[in-house]
Design a protein around this motif. Structure first.
Motif, short mmCIF file in Angstrom:
data_model
loop_
_atom_site.label_atom_id
_atom_site.label_comp_id
_atom_site.label_asym_id
_atom_site.label_seq_id
_atom_site.Cartn_x
_atom_site.Cartn_y
_atom_site.Cartn_z
N LEU A 153 0.84 -1.20 0.00
CA LEU A 153 0.00 0.00 0.00
C LEU A 153 0.87 1.25 0.00
O LEU A 153 0.60 2.22 -0.70
CB LEU A 153 -0.91 -0.02 1.23
N LYS A 154 1.94 1.18 0.75
CA LYS A 154 2.88 2.30 0.80
C LYS A 154 3.47 2.56 -0.59
O LYS A 154 3.54 3.69 -1.06
CB LYS A 154 3.99 1.98 1.81
N THR A 178 1.62 4.50 -3.37
CA THR A 178 1.46 5.96 -3.34
C THR A 178 2.56 6.68 -4.11
O THR A 178 2.62 7.90 -4.09
CB THR A 178 1.44 6.49 -1.89
N ALA A 206 -7.05 4.21 5.03
CA ALA A 206 -6.62 4.75 3.74
C ALA A 206 -7.81 5.32 2.98
O ALA A 206 -7.72 6.38 2.35
CB ALA A 206 -5.95 3.65 2.91
N LEU A 230 -8.24 9.06 1.53
CA LEU A 230 -8.57 9.28 0.12
C LEU A 230 -9.84 10.11 -0.01
O LEU A 230 -9.93 11.00 -0.85
CB LEU A 230 -8.77 7.94 -0.59
N ILE A 242 -0.86 6.77 3.56
CA ILE A 242 -1.58 7.32 2.40
C ILE A 242 -1.54 8.84 2.39
O ILE A 242 -1.99 9.49 1.46
CB ILE A 242 -3.07 6.85 2.43
N VAL A 281 -0.08 11.47 -1.59
CA VAL A 281 -0.21 10.70 -2.81
C VAL A 281 -0.50 11.65 -3.97
O VAL A 281 -1.37 12.50 -3.87
CB VAL A 281 -1.29 9.61 -2.65
N HIS A 326 -4.54 8.66 -7.74
CA HIS A 326 -5.79 8.53 -6.98
C HIS A 326 -6.62 7.34 -7.44
O HIS A 326 -7.09 6.54 -6.62
CB HIS A 326 -6.61 9.81 -7.09
N LEU A 386 -4.83 3.88 -6.81
CA LEU A 386 -4.72 3.64 -5.37
C LEU A 386 -6.06 3.21 -4.80
O LEU A 386 -6.16 2.29 -3.99
CB LEU A 386 -4.22 4.89 -4.66
N ALA A 424 -6.57 -0.34 -3.10
CA ALA A 424 -7.03 -0.45 -1.72
C ALA A 424 -8.32 -1.25 -1.65
O ALA A 424 -8.54 -2.06 -0.75
CB ALA A 424 -7.24 0.95 -1.12
#
Lengths: 495, 119
Positions: free
Chosen positions: A30-31, A34, A282, A286, B43, B46, B51, B54, B58
């Protein structure tokens, strides 16, 4: 001595270490997601983490059978269900992922998200049903919390609630994004009053089913909870406009992570909690990033301030609009030395990204400097335009953020706005009463000439007039983005 | 740590912490809080370009619930529970496989370009 809910903590050291490694790779993956350079590796890493977790689980359940008393038959019988489910789901997933058009990405993400929510819901329901019918079932005078403990009871209720809301909320978002549904009201569905009523009922049922109801009544309460929560999911998303769907999916994505974490509490599995909460957190970030990009607060999105009627907002009458044609534009373009292209939603809908690149290449071939200004919410979800242009092979270094490009417009002879509206509306600066006041916009009007390719003068999502179209340096080229670009390419070649 | 809390709860029909160790939900809450902060932290920065990928990546990770679903398909929990478990596996796998694949498809397009200017 039978239960579908088994403690992962019951496993040996090696098994725990494997789950731990999986959690580690989720975090690292996940890191890496980005950063542009490492994103693909990050995605692979996360998918390997998932594969490891699944294989470990299949092994634990099917081959060790330690979670399952000693019923060999039951273990054997479970193998085809597990493998069958993985194969069927995998094939459907592969099919959808391969066939989807890049322009359809937002609705696909919404759909997948709904499936994740549904899965958490079904796991919780399977547990409830098993408690009611398994060999060791809940006593008729017993509450679920007395039978399983309050933590399990609460987790089951929350998992059902959040999973259901995620499922139907995502499906409504899917319908809206794919243009199958535009209405924001269906009778009382989606009104704040009904939503509050449903939410209160849902919370009441979580408490009642888990802590107050006895025996079969508990199961019934959870089934009613499922129905109520499914309705709530619809009600929460129905009133929200199509343009805000990305924020909503992002939030629902967060919910689906939290739902997975809740099932982790039911099954007493650390990995589910870790991975679920990673996504839960996360997703929230977002959501926040996307709200910022759209200059909306989350509550403003969720409780729909504009676009809350059935479309048809504000009569947008224009005076003194100059319309143009491809023939007129070609010489204009030829004389330019710097051109900035501003692609928007209309380009995504018309699938005009390839034509756009073609025109860009053509202009560059004659020595014109071409760059692209991308608004954070251009396209049909944040970041979507970058994906579309990448698909069309537009080089990375030509794409610029709002902050990077805004100073450049004054140096450009021509800006071509393709199917964008609200993201280049001067009202954001000029009119403090405007719904988009304060939203960061692209200052396209600073250029000598702005060419706007648009189907009509109709309003964008904000439902307001765009005074840009009336400005003297603005030329309107009416038409479908793809067709218009095609005409421009043809005319330019004919010069 | 009491490894058999769950089994013990089944047999005695009540969750007892009599062994004097932490019950799972407390450990779970620790993990939940720490994992949440980890998620928030990684997160936080970014670029807009990522976007969409990701989000879809996720999203695929949230299909982790497939692990839970795999525990739910024993025949002796009753057909109904088994069918629900099976559906849970199918749907979660759609989420996982589809999500990772489509994210890879998107990122592959980015990768084909020279990595230059940001965003």
């Amino acid at each position: 001595m039978i239960t579908p809910t088994i403690a992962a903590m019951d496993t040996t050291l090696i098994e725990q270490l494997v789950y731990m490694a999986s959690a580690f790779f989720f975090v690292t993956g996940l890191k890496k997601l980005t950063k542009v350079k490492t994103a693909r590796a990050g995605n692979r890493m996360a998918s390997i983490a998932m594969l490891v977790a699944v294989l470990m689980t299949v092994y634990l359940v099917a081959f060790k059978g330690q979670f399952h008393g000693d019923s060999v038959e039951a273990i054997k019988a479970s193998i085809p269900w597990m493998v069958g489910g993985l194969v069927v789901g995998g094939l459907i997933g592969i099919f959808l992922a391969k066939k989807v058009e890049m322009t359809e990405m937002p609705e696909l993400v919404a759909f997948f998200n709904g499936m994740g929510g549904a899965s958490s819901l079904f796991v919780a329901l399977a547990t409830v049903v098993a408690f009611g019918s398994g060999a060791v079932s809940i006593g008729s005078e017993q509450t679920l919390s007395a039978f399983k403990g309050g933590d399990i009871s609460l987790s089951i209720g929350l998992s059902i609630l959040i999973g259901s809301v995620t499922l139907t909320g995502s499906l409504v978002a899917y319908a809206k994004l794919s243009g199958k549904m535009w209405k924001n009201r269906f009778g009382p569905v989606g009104t704040p009053g009904l939503n509050i009523l449903l939410a209160v009922a849902a919370i009441g049922l979580v408490v009642f089913g888990g802590f107050l109801a006895t025996g079969a009544m508990s199961t019934t309460a959870f089934l009613i909870l499922t129905a109520v929560a499914l309705f709530l999911g619809v009600g929460l998303v129905v009133p929200i406009g199509g343009a805000d769907m990305p924020v909503v999916i992002s939030l629902l994505n967060s919910y689906s992570g939290i739902a997975a974490a809740m099932t982790g509490f039911i099954l007493q599995n650390n990995l589910l909690i870790v991975a679920g909460m990673l996504v839960g957190a996360a997703g929230l970030i977002l959501t926040q990033i996307m709200c910022k990009a759209m200059n909306r607060s989350l509550s403003n999105v969720l409780f729909a301030k504009f676009g809350e009627d059935d479309g048809e907002k504000g009569d947008t009458e224009y005076k003194g609009v100059t319309s143009t044609s491809a023939e007129e534009l070609a010489p204009l373009l030829e004389a330019a030395s710097k051109v900035i292209i501003v692609p928007g939603y209309g380009l995504a809908v018309a699938q005009a990204q390839h034509k756009c690149r073609e025109l860009g290449d053509l202009l560059e071939a004659t020595g014109i400097d071409v760059s692209y200004g991308i608004h954070p919410v251009a396209g049909r979800m944040p970041g979507h335009m970058n994906v579309l242009l990448a698909e069309a092979d537009v080089a990375y270094e030509k794409l610029f953020d709002l902050d990077q490009i805004n100073g450049e417009f004054k140096n450009a002879e021509i800006v071509i706005v393709i199917g964008a509206n609200d993201v280049c509306n001067p009202e954001a600066y000029d009119n403090p009463a405007s719904p988009i006041a304060g939203m960061p916009v692209l200052d396209v009007w600073d250029a000598q000439t702005v060419i706007v390719i648009k189907r009509s003068l109709s309003a964008g999502y904000a439902g307001i007039k765009n005074p840009l179209f009336e400005r003297d340096n603005c030329l309107m080229f009416f038409g479908d983005a793809k067709q218009a670009l095609e005409d421009m390419v043809t005319e330019f070649k004919d010069l | 740590m009491n490894m058999n809390l769950w089994i013990a709860a089944l047999e005695t029909s009540e969750a007892s912490a009599s062994s004097g160790t932490l019950p799972f939900y407390l450990i779970g809450l620790w993990i939940l809080i720490l994992a949440s902060f980890t998620g928030l932290e990684i997160i936080s920065k970014v670029p807009p370009t990522l976007h969409t990928p990701l989000m879809s990546g996720a999203n695929a990770i949230s299909g982790i619930t497939v692990v839970g679903a795999l525990y739910c398909v024993f025949s002796d929990v009753g057909t109904m529970a088994q069918v629900l478990g099976f559906l849970a596996i199918v749907l979660a796998t759609v989420n996982v496989v589809g999500g990772f694949m489509v994210t890879d498809r998107m990122l592959a397009m980015f990768g084909s370009k020279k990595k230059g200017g940001k965003s």
